[in-house]
Design a protein around this motif. Structure first.
Motif, PDB file in Angstrom:
ATOM      1  N   LEU A  18     -63.045 -46.750 100.197  1.00  0.00           N
ATOM      2  CA  LEU A  18     -62.007 -45.718 100.249  1.00  0.00           C
ATOM      3  C   LEU A  18     -62.077 -44.792  99.039  1.00  0.00           C
ATOM      4  CD1 LEU A  18     -59.549 -44.286 101.347  1.00  0.00           C
ATOM      5  CD2 LEU A  18     -58.113 -46.099 100.390  1.00  0.00           C
ATOM      6  N   ILE A  19     -62.099 -45.378  97.843  1.00  0.00           N
ATOM      7  CA  ILE A  19     -61.996 -44.545  96.643  1.00  0.00           C
ATOM      8  C   ILE A  19     -63.339 -43.930  96.242  1.00  0.00           C
ATOM      9  CG2 ILE A  19     -61.441 -44.568  94.174  1.00  0.00           C
ATOM     10  CD1 ILE A  19     -59.215 -46.514  94.755  1.00  0.00           C
ATOM     11  N   VAL A  20     -64.371 -44.768  96.054  1.00  0.00           N
ATOM     12  CA  VAL A  20     -65.653 -44.260  95.545  1.00  0.00           C
ATOM     13  C   VAL A  20     -66.384 -43.416  96.580  1.00  0.00           C
ATOM     14  CG1 VAL A  20     -67.927 -44.908  94.659  1.00  0.00           C
ATOM     15  CG2 VAL A  20     -65.889 -46.124  93.882  1.00  0.00           C
ATOM     16  N   GLN A  21     -66.520 -43.952  97.790  1.00  0.00           N
ATOM     17  CA  GLN A  21     -67.338 -43.276  98.801  1.00  0.00           C
ATOM     18  C   GLN A  21     -66.594 -42.151  99.522  1.00  0.00           C
ATOM     19  OE1 GLN A  21     -69.052 -46.221 101.452  1.00  0.00           O
ATOM     20  NE2 GLN A  21     -69.569 -47.571  99.748  1.00  0.00           N
ATOM     21  N   TYR A  22     -65.262 -42.225  99.576  1.00  0.00           N
ATOM     22  CA  TYR A  22     -64.536 -41.227 100.370  1.00  0.00           C
ATOM     23  C   TYR A  22     -63.634 -40.326  99.516  1.00  0.00           C
ATOM     24  CZ  TYR A  22     -61.848 -39.113 104.140  1.00  0.00           C
ATOM     25  OH  TYR A  22     -61.262 -38.208 104.986  1.00  0.00           O
ATOM     26  N   LEU A  23     -62.622 -40.884  98.869  1.00  0.00           N
ATOM     27  CA  LEU A  23     -61.608 -40.038  98.234  1.00  0.00           C
ATOM     28  C   LEU A  23     -62.146 -39.218  97.056  1.00  0.00           C
ATOM     29  CD1 LEU A  23     -58.271 -42.089  98.234  1.00  0.00           C
ATOM     30  CD2 LEU A  23     -58.734 -39.909  99.374  1.00  0.00           C
ATOM     31  N   LEU A  24     -62.801 -39.872  96.107  1.00  0.00           N
ATOM     32  CA  LEU A  24     -63.235 -39.128  94.916  1.00  0.00           C
ATOM     33  C   LEU A  24     -64.127 -37.939  95.263  1.00  0.00           C
ATOM     34  CD1 LEU A  24     -63.741 -42.109  92.457  1.00  0.00           C
ATOM     35  CD2 LEU A  24     -62.134 -40.214  92.166  1.00  0.00           C
ATOM     36  N   PRO A  25     -65.156 -38.090  96.112  1.00  0.00           N
ATOM     37  CA  PRO A  25     -65.961 -36.915  96.493  1.00  0.00           C
ATOM     38  C   PRO A  25     -65.148 -35.854  97.234  1.00  0.00           C
ATOM     39  CG  PRO A  25     -67.121 -38.946  97.033  1.00  0.00           C
ATOM     40  CD  PRO A  25     -65.724 -39.332  96.679  1.00  0.00           C
ATOM     41  N   GLN A  26     -64.276 -36.288  98.150  1.00  0.00           N
ATOM     42  CA  GLN A  26     -63.476 -35.334  98.928  1.00  0.00           C
ATOM     43  C   GLN A  26     -62.527 -34.544  98.030  1.00  0.00           C
ATOM     44  OE1 GLN A  26     -63.693 -34.481 102.033  1.00  0.00           O
ATOM     45  NE2 GLN A  26     -64.904 -36.084 103.018  1.00  0.00           N
ATOM     46  N   LEU A  27     -62.056 -35.189  96.943  1.00  0.00           N
ATOM     47  CA  LEU A  27     -61.109 -34.529  96.051  1.00  0.00           C
ATOM     48  C   LEU A  27     -61.807 -33.709  94.967  1.00  0.00           C
ATOM     49  CD1 LEU A  27     -58.507 -37.413  95.614  1.00  0.00           C
ATOM     50  CD2 LEU A  27     -58.350 -35.437  97.117  1.00  0.00           C
ATOM     51  N   GLY A  28     -63.134 -33.700  94.983  1.00  0.00           N
ATOM     52  CA  GLY A  28     -63.871 -32.850  94.053  1.00  0.00           C
ATOM     53  C   GLY A  28     -64.215 -33.479  92.726  1.00  0.00           C
ATOM     54  N   TYR A  29     -64.037 -34.805  92.605  1.00  0.00           N
ATOM     55  CA  TYR A  29     -64.365 -35.472  91.354  1.00  0.00           C
ATOM     56  C   TYR A  29     -65.820 -35.919  91.383  1.00  0.00           C
ATOM     57  CZ  TYR A  29     -59.371 -35.496  90.393  1.00  0.00           C
ATOM     58  OH  TYR A  29     -58.082 -35.113  90.158  1.00  0.00           O
ATOM     59  N   THR A  30     -66.610 -35.353  90.514  1.00  0.00           N
ATOM     60  CA  THR A  30     -68.025 -35.715  90.410  1.00  0.00           C
ATOM     61  C   THR A  30     -68.155 -36.970  89.549  1.00  0.00           C
ATOM     62  OG1 THR A  30     -68.181 -34.213  88.537  1.00  0.00           O
ATOM     63  CG2 THR A  30     -68.823 -33.355  90.695  1.00  0.00           C
ATOM     64  N   PRO A  31     -69.279 -37.679  89.641  1.00  0.00           N
ATOM     65  CA  PRO A  31     -69.427 -38.933  88.894  1.00  0.00           C
ATOM     66  C   PRO A  31     -69.164 -38.818  87.397  1.00  0.00           C
ATOM     67  CG  PRO A  31     -71.152 -38.758  90.535  1.00  0.00           C
ATOM     68  CD  PRO A  31     -70.427 -37.454  90.563  1.00  0.00           C
ATOM     69  N   ASP A  32     -69.365 -37.631  86.816  1.00  0.00           N
ATOM     70  CA  ASP A  32     -69.132 -37.505  85.379  1.00  0.00           C
ATOM     71  C   ASP A  32     -67.666 -37.226  85.049  1.00  0.00           C
ATOM     72  OD1 ASP A  32     -69.220 -34.983  86.536  1.00  0.00           O
ATOM     73  OD2 ASP A  32     -69.908 -34.021  84.686  1.00  0.00           O
ATOM     74  N   GLY A 135     -54.061 -31.096  97.719  1.00  0.00           N
ATOM     75  CA  GLY A 135     -53.074 -30.215  97.123  1.00  0.00           C
ATOM     76  C   GLY A 135     -52.313 -30.854  95.979  1.00  0.00           C
ATOM     77  N   LEU A 136     -52.287 -32.188  95.965  1.00  0.00           N
ATOM     78  CA  LEU A 136     -51.583 -32.884  94.900  1.00  0.00           C
ATOM     79  C   LEU A 136     -52.510 -33.339  93.787  1.00  0.00           C
ATOM     80  CD1 LEU A 136     -49.166 -35.068  97.061  1.00  0.00           C
ATOM     81  CD2 LEU A 136     -48.503 -33.241  95.507  1.00  0.00           C
ATOM     82  N   ILE A 137     -53.631 -33.972  94.136  1.00  0.00           N
ATOM     83  CA  ILE A 137     -54.459 -34.576  93.087  1.00  0.00           C
ATOM     84  C   ILE A 137     -55.926 -34.151  93.137  1.00  0.00           C
ATOM     85  CG2 ILE A 137     -52.976 -36.604  92.811  1.00  0.00           C
ATOM     86  CD1 ILE A 137     -54.949 -38.176  94.547  1.00  0.00           C
ATOM     87  N   GLY A 138     -56.255 -33.144  93.977  1.00  0.00           N
ATOM     88  CA  GLY A 138     -57.626 -32.628  93.961  1.00  0.00           C
ATOM     89  C   GLY A 138     -57.959 -32.033  92.603  1.00  0.00           C
ATOM     90  N   ARG A 139     -59.196 -32.162  92.176  1.00  0.00           N
ATOM     91  CA  ARG A 139     -59.571 -31.730  90.828  1.00  0.00           C
ATOM     92  C   ARG A 139     -59.381 -30.234  90.620  1.00  0.00           C
ATOM     93  NH1 ARG A 139     -65.385 -31.315  88.159  1.00  0.00           N
ATOM     94  NH2 ARG A 139     -64.738 -30.971  86.011  1.00  0.00           N
TER      95      ARG A 139
END
Length: 454
Positions: A18-32, A135-139
């Motif tokens: 959920l978090i690594v493979q889906y949410l973080l990329p979708q929200l615009g957070y890159t690995p760095d 809209g709430l937590i996207g980077r």
């Protein structure tokens, strides 16, 4: 690829899928711009994401920390983890927190020293709700801080209204395990002190014939049974008579803590009356009925119980709204959880007959835990993880360790003439700044949050 909550069978899969493979990329957070398993002082975070990659970062009002993400086992109730998330956000000055068990996703916003629920949806809805989450937590979101639509706001308002209504009713909590020596009495008396210091009116009831709580709250002021002033006025009298011995007549003020608390004492003679009370049809409901009469006098009632499956344990669990199960997590205590679960099942059967809802289990409280560094680092996490998996009980966030200050505060005494009289005090009064006191303060915060009295 869309997210499927059914593929998350444990906490690790909630993190990865959920978090690594889906949410973080979708929200615009890159690995760095995000880190996993971050330690900040004594705080350990599952995920910490940055609005901007600034190294080193400072924990102040201009902090680049954007969102803390916490993943839990799919069987975990997210309500139990809100106090810990509040601690993370307010301590680290992080504006947003995401809490999820895969089946449900919540987003909270820090507001001074508290947090506010902004958004919630099921894991199955995450794809169609993704724009709102962005809209709430996207980077790169320009809408950070914006509240959600009217329906979701209404959900939050309804929850708040429910909590407001519950604040005006007395909450009854039993502390029970059928194995002795797991820290029940220590938990009851110091939790009572911690809750009292939060401004709540507290009543403690000792339902154990060993009367450990009665001793621990300093009500035994005699060293000779000839001067025993408890034998004729204790919990037994409350259970025996429907017409006499109201709680306000039996309860005594205890200066075990400041401000003082009220205590209904027990007595060693209680064991002699069990068969008599079993024959008395209404004895199982007597305590509940008498507590109804003082419901406006107390905010929280804590019941200490015997380490058995006897009548007094049944009365406690029939009377209580909530249950805490203290355990030192040793093998026999853990195996005893099977008996506890079966006992609760039978009690709930009786509660159903009297049209009372099932007792709400606040969780297994890790108590009297070794402070050995290797044990805490390696053995304790394994034992905690085993509880929901093997016994289907949730584990409370707070851990109460076996600390020297807890023993010292219980062993204090006074010299009166030639008598040595026990004069115990709570660890919060003995050493307010001690680690043990802080642990019980955290426990009080967690319990009050769970029962709706924050």
């Amino acid at each position: 690829m869309p997210f499927n909550p059914e593929l998350c069978r444990n906490e690790s899969e909630v993190e990865s899928k959920l978090i690594v493979q889906y949410l973080l990329p979708q929200l615009g957070y890159t690995p760095d711009t995000w880190h996993q398993e971050v330690a900040v002082g004594s705080i350990r975070l599952d995920f910490l994401a940055f609005a901007a990659q600034v190294i080193p970062f400072v924990l102040d009002a201009n902090s680049p920390l954007s969102v803390v993400m916490e993943a839990k086992h799919p069987k975990q109730n997210l309500n139990n983890h809100v106090p810990r998330l509040r601690h993370y956000l307010t301590s680290l000055n992080v504006r947003y927190g995401l809490l999820t068990n895969g089946k449900e996703i919540r987003i909270y916003q820090k507001s001074q020293y508290d947090i506010q629920l902004l958004f919630q949806c099921s894991g199955k809805e995450v794809e169609i709700k993704l724009d709102k989450i962005k809209g709430l937590i996207g980077r790169e979101s320009p809408k950070k801080g914006q509240l959600v639509d009217k329906l979701e706001v209404q959900i939050t308002e309804n929850n708040l209204n429910l909590e407001t209504k519950r604040q005006h009713s007395m909450k009854i909590i039993a502390v029970y395990h059928n194995k002795g020596g797991v820290g029940k009495t220590t938990t009851v008396v110091n939790l009572a002190a911690a809750i009292r210091k939060k401004g709540k009116r507290v009543l403690v009831i000792d339902l154990d014939s060993q009367a450990n709580t009665t001793f621990a709250t300093g009500l035994v002021k005699f060293d000779d049974e000839e001067f025993d002033d408890i034998k004729d006025s204790n919990i037994r009298h409350i259970l025996q008579s429907g017409d006499f011995y109201p709680i306000e007549e039996i309860a005594r003020k205890s200066q075990f803590t400041n401000p003082e608390i009220s205590v209904v004492p027990s007595h060693i003679s209680l064991m002699n009356y069990e068969n008599e009370l079993i024959q008395q049809e209404d004895s199982k409901m007597m305590l509940s009925q008498k507590l109804d009469a003082v419901a406006e006098h107390y905010d929280v009632v804590l019941i200490d119980t015997p380490p058995s499956l006897n009548l007094y344990a049944r009365i406690a669990l029939i009377t209580a709204d909530y249950l805490i199960i203290p355990s030192d997590l040793k093998p026999f205590a853990n195996q005893g959880l099977i008996n506890v679960r079966e006992f609760i099942r039978k009690i709930n059967g009786f509660r159903k007959q009297i049209r009372k809802p099932e007792i709400e289990i606040l969780g297994v409280l890790a108590c009297r835990i070794f402070t050995n560094n290797q044990f805490v680092k390696h053995t304790l996490p394994r034992r905690l993880e085993a509880i929901p998996k093997r016994y289907d009980f949730e584990v409370m966030n707070t851990v109460i360790y076996d600390r020297e200050d807890l023993a010292k505060c219980a062993e204090k005494f006074l010299i009166i003439g030639e008598m040595e009289v026990a004069d115990p005090i709570s660890v919060l009064d003995f050493k307010p700044d001690s680690t043990a006191a802080q642990e019980f303060e955290l426990l009080a915060i967690e319990v009050l949050e769970k029962i709706g009295l924050t």
